[in-house]
Design an enzyme around this catalytic site. Structure first.
Site, mmCIF file in Angstrom:
data_model
loop_
_atom_site.group_PDB
_atom_site.id
_atom_site.type_symbol
_atom_site.label_atom_id
_atom_site.label_comp_id
_atom_site.label_asym_id
_atom_site.label_seq_id
_atom_site.Cartn_x
_atom_site.Cartn_y
_atom_site.Cartn_z
ATOM 1 N N GLU A 1 -4.295 0.315 -8.636
ATOM 2 C CA GLU A 1 -3.288 1.368 -8.845
ATOM 3 C C GLU A 1 -2.013 0.647 -9.283
ATOM 4 O O GLU A 1 -1.512 -0.218 -8.562
ATOM 5 C CB GLU A 1 -3.087 2.084 -7.497
ATOM 6 C CG GLU A 1 -2.266 3.327 -7.530
ATOM 7 C CD GLU A 1 -2.225 3.985 -6.130
ATOM 8 O OE1 GLU A 1 -2.273 3.284 -5.095
ATOM 9 O OE2 GLU A 1 -2.124 5.224 -6.091
ATOM 10 N N SER B 1 0.822 -1.212 0.000
ATOM 11 C CA SER B 1 0.000 0.000 0.000
ATOM 12 C C SER B 1 0.855 1.260 0.000
ATOM 13 O O SER B 1 0.345 2.340 -0.267
ATOM 14 C CB SER B 1 -0.922 0.007 1.217
ATOM 15 O OG SER B 1 -0.155 -0.116 2.395
ATOM 16 N N HIS C 1 -1.584 -2.397 -6.752
ATOM 17 C CA HIS C 1 -2.223 -2.066 -5.476
ATOM 18 C C HIS C 1 -3.742 -2.185 -5.609
ATOM 19 O O HIS C 1 -4.400 -1.305 -6.187
ATOM 20 C CB HIS C 1 -1.796 -0.646 -5.058
ATOM 21 C CG HIS C 1 -2.306 -0.238 -3.712
ATOM 22 N ND1 HIS C 1 -2.478 1.070 -3.353
ATOM 23 C CD2 HIS C 1 -2.702 -0.972 -2.646
ATOM 24 C CE1 HIS C 1 -2.944 1.123 -2.127
ATOM 25 N NE2 HIS C 1 -3.096 -0.098 -1.680
ATOM 26 N N ASN D 1 -2.900 6.468 -1.251
ATOM 27 C CA ASN D 1 -2.675 6.683 0.178
ATOM 28 C C ASN D 1 -2.017 8.019 0.504
ATOM 29 O O ASN D 1 -2.071 8.465 1.645
ATOM 30 C CB ASN D 1 -1.891 5.509 0.771
ATOM 31 C CG ASN D 1 -2.833 4.341 1.031
ATOM 32 O OD1 ASN D 1 -3.966 4.544 1.470
ATOM 33 N ND2 ASN D 1 -2.394 3.136 0.736
HETATM 34 N N1 CAA Z 1 -15.899 -8.906 0.427
HETATM 35 C C1 CAA Z 1 -16.676 -9.121 -0.652
HETATM 36 N N2 CAA Z 1 -17.801 -8.422 -0.900
HETATM 37 C C2 CAA Z 1 -18.152 -7.472 -0.019
HETATM 38 C C3 CAA Z 1 -17.389 -7.191 1.137
HETATM 39 C C4 CAA Z 1 -16.219 -7.967 1.339
HETATM 40 N N3 CAA Z 1 -15.408 -7.757 2.388
HETATM 41 N N4 CAA Z 1 -17.989 -6.186 1.812
HETATM 42 C C5 CAA Z 1 -19.089 -5.846 1.120
HETATM 43 N N5 CAA Z 1 -19.193 -6.621 0.018
HETATM 44 C C6 CAA Z 1 -20.224 -6.564 -1.007
HETATM 45 C C7 CAA Z 1 -21.569 -6.944 -0.436
HETATM 46 O O1 CAA Z 1 -21.748 -8.329 -0.477
HETATM 47 C C8 CAA Z 1 -22.518 -6.221 -1.358
HETATM 48 O O2 CAA Z 1 -22.629 -6.955 -2.554
HETATM 49 P P1 CAA Z 1 -24.062 -7.108 -3.253
HETATM 50 O O3 CAA Z 1 -24.424 -5.733 -3.723
HETATM 51 O O4 CAA Z 1 -23.795 -8.049 -4.329
HETATM 52 O O5 CAA Z 1 -24.962 -7.620 -2.201
HETATM 53 C C9 CAA Z 1 -21.773 -4.942 -1.725
HETATM 54 O O6 CAA Z 1 -20.366 -5.200 -1.425
HETATM 55 C C10 CAA Z 1 -22.249 -3.768 -0.889
HETATM 56 O O7 CAA Z 1 -22.131 -4.139 0.473
HETATM 57 P P2 CAA Z 1 -23.154 -3.701 1.608
HETATM 58 O O8 CAA Z 1 -24.494 -3.461 1.003
HETATM 59 O O9 CAA Z 1 -23.047 -4.689 2.721
HETATM 60 O O10 CAA Z 1 -22.549 -2.392 2.237
HETATM 61 P P3 CAA Z 1 -22.164 -1.034 1.565
HETATM 62 O O11 CAA Z 1 -23.107 -0.633 0.503
HETATM 63 O O12 CAA Z 1 -21.899 -0.129 2.696
HETATM 64 O O13 CAA Z 1 -20.777 -1.338 0.844
HETATM 65 C C11 CAA Z 1 -18.444 -1.209 0.930
HETATM 66 C C12 CAA Z 1 -19.684 -1.841 1.521
HETATM 67 C C13 CAA Z 1 -18.280 -1.642 -0.532
HETATM 68 C C14 CAA Z 1 -17.253 -1.740 1.733
HETATM 69 C C15 CAA Z 1 -18.581 0.359 1.012
HETATM 70 O O14 CAA Z 1 -18.880 0.722 2.319
HETATM 71 C C16 CAA Z 1 -17.345 1.078 0.568
HETATM 72 O O15 CAA Z 1 -17.118 1.261 -0.624
HETATM 73 N N6 CAA Z 1 -16.536 1.520 1.533
HETATM 74 C C17 CAA Z 1 -15.285 2.220 1.245
HETATM 75 C C18 CAA Z 1 -14.259 1.200 0.849
HETATM 76 C C19 CAA Z 1 -12.936 1.845 0.574
HETATM 77 O O16 CAA Z 1 -12.744 3.038 0.608
HETATM 78 N N7 CAA Z 1 -11.960 0.989 0.267
HETATM 79 C C20 CAA Z 1 -10.605 1.432 0.049
HETATM 80 C C21 CAA Z 1 -9.873 1.330 1.344
HETATM 81 S S1 CAA Z 1 -8.233 1.880 1.151
HETATM 82 C C22 CAA Z 1 -7.430 0.569 0.546
HETATM 83 O O17 CAA Z 1 -7.917 -0.503 0.381
HETATM 84 C C23 CAA Z 1 -6.031 0.806 0.182
HETATM 85 C C24 CAA Z 1 -5.044 0.870 1.242
HETATM 86 O O18 CAA Z 1 -3.890 0.717 0.883
HETATM 87 C C25 CAA Z 1 -5.314 1.156 2.662
#
Ligand code: CAA
Length: 283
Positions: free
Chosen positions: A152, A119, A140, A190
């Site tokens: 990325e 990351s 990434h 990040n």
């Molecule tokens: N694995 C697989 N699928 C998942 C999941 C997981 N861990 N979490 C959620 N989902 C799926 C759900 O099953 C659902 O799918 P369906 O539409 O087919 O049912 C879909 O995602 C939406 O989930 P929810 O309805 O339960 O919840 P939500 O609408 O709040 O979405 C989320 C969940 C996609 C995580 C959303 O909250 C989101 O986009 N959050 C921000 C995520 C983000 O910013 N990620 C980047 C983090 S930074 C990073 O990764 C890089 C780093 O280096 C730190």
């Protein structure tokens, strides 16, 4: 170069997600970890995700079986002997990554690309552990991998255009969107995301608003799917702190200093969702 055989190092949340999307795209995948239990946990998470897709009618039971059949366990880095690409998603520690990449360089075929899902650690420094820095690249993925569209793609100092192109094409086959960037601390994602999260923690520390209010303001006001404190819990507060330290050290600029409250939470072992407590509590 045509990629068929993929090896993923690390069966944690990111590694298992990467293995899942690779197998879904038709690649043969070896999922490597040091312990069988880690592999089993990874496969259980993949199986659960695929089962949800079957329930939702997006996948047939036969497709699910075929996808799982394309993932084989590996407990030995020597299994990289027939890989076209290795995607490393092990812990964020340069020494460990150097050891892994040095071994992979010795065992993987000459043509194999060695990618890291780091990351924030410098791709150029990881590549320096190998004799093929031109074939080392950053891939990434974002968490949760099966859901998030972005990969990325980070070019190290020596990464060739051909290697970049191969990885870009593979990313499209994974139904993801590749976006290119250069090897600077935190890359793009990040470098921008973590200071926002860190500032949210300073805002909480300063008593400007409650954690719920900070998250509501960013969720409802900026249309972010999660507020920054909730997102920090989701990513892991130890990871957030680690990335801030990489930015702070890499740029030598005090604007990247990690919030003392973030340090305190990490020292308390309140690492977010994975430990049941971070800014919020999880049952
Ligand atoms: N694995 C697989 N699928 C998942 C999941 C997981 N861990 N979490 C959620 N989902 C799926 C759900 O099953 C659902 O799918 P369906 O539409 O087919 O049912 C879909 O995602 C939406 O989930 P929810 O309805 O339960 O919840 P939500 O609408 O709040 O979405 C989320 C969940 C996609 C995580 C959303 O909250 C989101 O986009 N959050 C921000 C995520 C983000 O910013 N990620 C980047 C983090 S930074 C990073 O990764 C890089 C780093 O280096 C730190």
């Amino acid at each position: 170069m045509a990629i068929q055989n993929v090896m993923v190092i690390g069966a944690g949340q990111m590694g298992s997600g990467i293995a899942q999307v690779c197998a879904q795209a038709g690649f043969n995948v070896k999922l490597n970890d040091m312990k069988q239990e880690a592999f089993d946990r990874g496969i259980a998470a993949i199986t659960k995700n695929l089962a949800r897709n079957v329930e939702k009618g997006r996948l047939s039971e036969e497709e699910k079986t075929a996808i799982l059949g394309r993932i084989t366990p590996s407990l030995d880095l020597n299994d990289a002997h027939d890989a076209d690409i290795v995607i490393e998603a092990a812990v964020e520690n340069m020494e460990i990554k150097h050891t892994i990449f040095k071994t992979l360089d010795e065992v993987a075929p000459k043509h194999a690309i060695l990618a890291s899902n780091t990351s924030s650690l410098p791709i150029t420094e990881i590549a320096a552990a190998t004799n093929r820095p031109e074939q080392v690249i950053g891939m990434h993925f974002m968490n949760p991998v099966p859901v998030m569209k972005l990969v990325e793609i980070i070019r190290g100092l020596a990464t060739t255009d051909e290697v970049y192109k191969t990885v870009e094409e593979m990313t499209v086959k994974l139904s993801k969107t590749p976006v290119e960037c250069n090897d600077f601390p935190g890359f793009v994602s990040n470098r921008i995301l973590m200071p926002m999260i860190n500032e949210a923690i300073f805002t909480l520390q300063d008593g400007v608003a409650s954690k719920e209010a900070i998250d509501d303001i960013m969720r409802l006001g900026m249309n972010h799917p999660m507020g920054p404190l909730q997102l920090a819990d989701f990513i892991g507060l130890d990871t957030c702190l680690y990335i801030m330290e990489v930015l702070h050290e890499g740029f030598g600029d005090s604007k990247y200093r990690p919030s003392p409250l973030l340090r305190q939470y990490v020292k308390a072992g309140w690492l977010g969702k994975k430990t049941g407590r971070g800014f919020y509590e999880y049952s």
